[in-house]
Design a protein around this motif. Structure first.
Motif, PDB file in Angstrom:
ATOM      1  N   UNK A  32      -0.668   3.699  -4.861  1.00  0.00           N
ATOM      2  CA  UNK A  32      -0.332   2.505  -4.004  1.00  0.00           C
ATOM      3  C   UNK A  32      -1.150   2.628  -2.635  1.00  0.00           C
ATOM      4  N   UNK A  33      -1.619   1.511  -2.155  1.00  0.00           N
ATOM      5  CA  UNK A  33      -2.461   1.607  -1.091  1.00  0.00           C
ATOM      6  C   UNK A  33      -1.929   0.424  -0.124  1.00  0.00           C
ATOM      7  N   UNK A  34      -1.447   0.787   1.057  1.00  0.00           N
ATOM      8  CA  UNK A  34      -1.028  -0.035   1.824  1.00  0.00           C
ATOM      9  C   UNK A  34      -1.943  -0.223   3.300  1.00  0.00           C
ATOM     10  N   UNK A  35      -2.279  -1.303   3.675  1.00  0.00           N
ATOM     11  CA  UNK A  35      -3.100  -1.427   4.940  1.00  0.00           C
ATOM     12  C   UNK A  35      -2.591  -2.466   5.691  1.00  0.00           C
ATOM     13  N   UNK A  95      -1.996   0.768  -8.713  1.00  0.00           N
ATOM     14  CA  UNK A  95      -0.890  -0.065  -9.073  1.00  0.00           C
ATOM     15  C   UNK A  95      -0.544  -1.112  -8.150  1.00  0.00           C
ATOM     16  N   UNK A  96      -0.835  -0.940  -6.835  1.00  0.00           N
ATOM     17  CA  UNK A  96      -0.071  -1.709  -5.750  1.00  0.00           C
ATOM     18  C   UNK A  96      -1.226  -1.549  -4.734  1.00  0.00           C
ATOM     19  N   UNK A  97      -1.501  -2.810  -4.144  1.00  0.00           N
ATOM     20  CA  UNK A  97      -2.393  -3.176  -3.066  1.00  0.00           C
ATOM     21  C   UNK A  97      -1.612  -3.993  -2.101  1.00  0.00           C
ATOM     22  N   UNK A  98      -1.290  -3.714  -0.852  1.00  0.00           N
ATOM     23  CA  UNK A  98      -0.671  -4.201   0.127  1.00  0.00           C
ATOM     24  C   UNK A  98      -1.526  -4.451   1.303  1.00  0.00           C
ATOM     25  N   UNK A  99      -2.072  -5.577   1.886  1.00  0.00           N
ATOM     26  CA  UNK A  99      -2.582  -5.969   3.154  1.00  0.00           C
ATOM     27  C   UNK A  99      -2.187  -6.956   3.859  1.00  0.00           C
ATOM     28  N   UNK A 114      -0.407  -8.003  -2.786  1.00  0.00           N
ATOM     29  CA  UNK A 114       0.573  -8.475  -1.625  1.00  0.00           C
ATOM     30  C   UNK A 114      -0.322  -8.799  -0.426  1.00  0.00           C
ATOM     31  N   UNK A 115      -0.903  -9.976   0.017  1.00  0.00           N
ATOM     32  CA  UNK A 115      -1.735 -10.040   1.088  1.00  0.00           C
ATOM     33  C   UNK A 115      -0.840 -11.068   1.984  1.00  0.00           C
TER      34      UNK A 115
END
Length: 756
Positions: A631-634, A652-656, A677-678
């Motif tokens: 999971x990568x949140x930015x 599996x998850x990218x949240x920017x 999720x953008x």
């Protein structure tokens, strides 16, 4: 759940233990990101039985919807005062276990006009008519049925064997046990979890006990109460004591505190007493309300099998064998109670002589206790936990004496601790959260047995933590978040067993000393941080949250050299190095860092690194991201470009969110991606997404540059699509995607465009 701009209310009905709350939680978790704010109000019926219960629910709703850092402790504000704000918001609200229509009206109104368009209210209840007074066009009812045989057996295997497949030697026996019980999920979980890890002889014994119960009751299946009685009788005496303690008095209490009640008991994380009680995500003791209710019935009726003969205190009964008083009472009720272990007082004044009384008292909860303390010989030799919350006590209160292991003065008006606290040699836990304490006493280092020190939300706590803290050799947890402390002593490095250090929103801290390498969890944020702390020796870290400034004051990447004091605290002038081999969660908001580098040579496999969250980074090169990242949140970041995104093969998850990033080159190669999720990223554009065949969740909110979503119609695994307040909601790909994915959508489609 259908899409509509109208406010809708949904009722989930069924008998107790059928899984209504579990279902509501699953829906809440799945769709909550589609709303402006959300609130889950658990166990409404039980809450309203308490004094100010409705006000508490209203305050929690206000707190959740307005996303306040901490709920106001008073009940002065009325929910009606906030309706103008609520009517502008699309909210998701769950009210769990509602029995009275008046309670529902008190929290969400009776006309569905308290909240904004698109809001959803979910109500769980065992009464099918709880929504009958609402407009039938806006109310929907769903009934939860019992499990069928296949579902019951699958659930049984999950809890008994921790797997979907069964064990051959147990197959036939498992079938007979499942067929003999009610097909309520809670009943199946109770018996299957109870049998987990037991020998086949113990399984056979359980089957015989169930058969005997069926023969005596002449029923076709064993009910939940009968199962609980059988399981309870199979517990040893200490397990029975713990079950009744949790059921009657301390459900919801921090398990780490409750542990001091049972000194010879070890509570492993996650589950205790088989299926009868659990430990939640926040270490709170959890027990299903039906199990708590049954435990209280057993306790009150004296059928618990306790040789001491526990019973609730009742006015007309004798008190010599009373072991717990969970009720409020006046001073004249206090008499000699040698077996009393729990005592809860609320706004009670005590007076008189107490010599020899309360010889077994271990937990005293005395809320709103008066300033006047005139009791004599109020000696509590066995006391391990003292809770004086909601009190207006001062340091001069006459009752400060004979405290043994745990001291909780949270939410009191105490502003100073006397140095005499150093005389509490056996104290293990000191809680001062939300109190008005201003400084730590200089003698705090004499508390050599102290294991936990909590002083979060102490806004008046200022200045430096005293150097005497180095005497706390057993200290494992130090939480000082949301206070005004300015520094930690150099001696903190010598506390070799410190596992948790929480300094979140300690905005007066400018720098940190060298920290002990034993730390497992480190949470630090300060708006005044002048230098990044040295962390390279913290090889045991599993969770790191680090912020050196205010994300709201985000500034553009600096090309100027860092001040020398900062450079000394970096691995080099360009990089902040991440090399913690056991790291599972990482959250960064570093305004002083230009580049982020992961020291891959020091991190074997990185299988345990679960979450990367670098908000606020002024970074133009993030090229060495771990390949096992899930999971990568930015967010709140000045990053304009991410290099090497295609290398995140397991992501599996990218949240920017709230970023200056311009593109996501390489994202089309991350075929493992499940959620994208953008939001709030005005400069962001997207490449073709058609290769993301595993994508289940796609949300694009307030991204002004995204007008087309190439490849959207080929995302056949999509289950949730939320596109709002950006040009993409009107793109031709959206209706094609809905048509192509019609079979896989779970009904969660949120589009703001009028054409939908």
């Amino acid at each position: 759940m259908e899409v509509s701009d109208e406010v809708r209310i949904i009722g989930i009905y069924g008998t107790d233990g059928i899984g209504k709350t579990t279902l509501a939680k699953a829906v809440y978790k799945r769709i909550s990101s589609c709303f402006d704010s959300c609130s889950f109000l658990a166990e409404v019926e039980e809450t309203t039985q308490n004094s100010h219960g409705i006000q508490f629910l209203q305050k929690k709703l206000i707190h959740d919807i307005l996303e306040r850092d901490r709920a106001d402790l008073s009940f002065d504000e009325r929910i009606e005062d906030f309706l103008d704000i609520f009517r502008e918001m699309k909210v998701l609200i769950v009210l769990d276990d509602v029995e009275k229509l008046s309670d529902l009206h008190a929290v969400v109104g009776n006309q569905l006009d308290w909240f904004g368009p698109g809001s959803r209210i979910i109500v769980t209840s065992k009464y099918s008519g709880i929504l009958e007074e609402f407009d039938s066009d806006k109310a929907r009812n769903y009934t939860v049925s019992e499990l069928d045989d296949g579902q019951a057996f699958e659930l049984f295997r999950k809890h008994a064997f921790r797997m979907q497949s069964s064990i051959p030697d147990y197959d036939e026996l498992s079938n007979r046990i499942v067929n003999a019980i009610e097909k309520l999920p809670l009943a199946v979980e109770v018996v299957s979890s109870f049998l987990r890890g037991k020998s086949i002889q113990e399984w056979i014994k359980m089957e015989k006990l169930m058969t005997a119960r069926l023969m005596s009751s002449q029923k076709t299946t064993v009910g939940l109460h009968e199962l609980l009685d059988i399981c309870y009788k199979e517990l040893d005496q200490q397990q029975k004591d713990i079950f009744l303690d949790i059921a009657c008095f301390i459900s919801g209490v921090d398990a780490r505190i409750a542990l001091y009640m049972w000194p010879s008991c070890y509570l492993s994380s996650g589950r205790i007493l088989m299926s009868l009680a659990k430990i939640g995500e926040n270490n709170e003791l959890q027990m299903h309300r039906l199990l708590r209710r049954r435990g209280k019935d057993m306790f009150e009726q004296g059928i618990s099998g306790d040789p001491i003969g526990r019973k609730f205190y009742i006015q007309e009964k004798g008190k010599e064998n009373v072991e717990a008083l969970p009720i409020n009472f006046t001073a004249q009720n206090l008499q000699m109670m040698p077996e009393l272990r729990f005592l809860k007082l609320d706004n009670v004044k005590v007076s008189g002589k107490f010599e020899g009384a309360f010889a077994s008292l271990r937990w005293l909860c005395w809320q709103r206790c008066p300033l006047d303390f005139s009791a004599e010989n109020f000696v509590l030799t066995e006391l391990v936990i003292l809770d004086l919350s909601w009190c207006q006590l001062t340091e001069d209160w006459g009752g400060w004496s004979d405290i043994k292991r745990s001291w909780d003065i949270s939410v009191t008006s105490i502003s100073e601790l006397r140095d005499s606290i150093g005389n509490l040699k056996s104290l293990k836990v000191l809680r001062m959260d939300s109190s008005f304490i201003r400084t730590f006493p200089g003698e705090i280092g004499n508390l050599t047995m102290l294991e936990e020190l909590h002083a979060s939300w102490c806004r008046s706590l200022k200045g430096a933590i005293p150097g005497d803290i180095d005497g706390l050799h057993r200290l494992r947890s130090l939480t000082l978040g949301h206070s005004s402390i300015s520094s930690l002593p150099l001696q903190i490095f010598t506390i070799s067993g410190l596992h948790t250090l929480d300094l979140i929103q300690c905005n007066e801290i400018e720098e940190l000393p060298k920290l002990p390498p034993s730390l497992i969890c480190l949470r630090v944020s300060s708006k005044r941080m002048k230098a990044i702390p040295r962390l390279e020796d913290l090889k045991e870290l599993e969770e790191l949250c680090l912020s050196d400034g205010d994300p709201k004051a985000r500034r553009a990447p600096s090309k100027l050299p860092m001040p020398e004091s900062n450079v000394k605290r970096m691995i080099d002038e360009q990089f902040f190095s991440i090399s913690f081999p056991k790291l599972r969660k990482l959250e960064l908001s570093l305004l002083q860092v230009i580049k982020l580098k992961f020291g891959l040579t020091d991190i074997p496999p990185l299988k345990r690194l679960k979450t990367l969250t670098p908000p606020g980074l002024s970074c133009s090169d993030v090229s060495e991201l771990p390949q096992k990242l899930l999971a990568f949140k930015l967010y709140h970041s000045a990053i304009e470009e991410i290099e090497g995104l295609e290398g995140l093969e397991a992501l599996k998850r990218l949240d920017i969110s709230n970023c200056k990033i311009q593109n996501l080159n390489g994202i089309d190669q991350i075929t493992s991606l499940r959620s994208l999720i953008l939001s709030e990223s005005d400069d962001l554009s997207l490449p073709d997404l058609s290769n993301l065949k595993s994508l289940k969740v796609l949300e694009i909110i307030r991204c002004k540059m995204i007008s087309q979503i190439e490849g959207l119609e080929k995302l056949t695994s999509l289950e949730k699509l939320n596109i709002s307040e950006c040009p993409a909601e009107k793109s031709v790909q959206v209706p094609g995607c809905i048509e192509a994915c019609n079979g896989s959508f779970s009904g969660y489609v949120m589009l703001d465009s009028p054409q939908f």
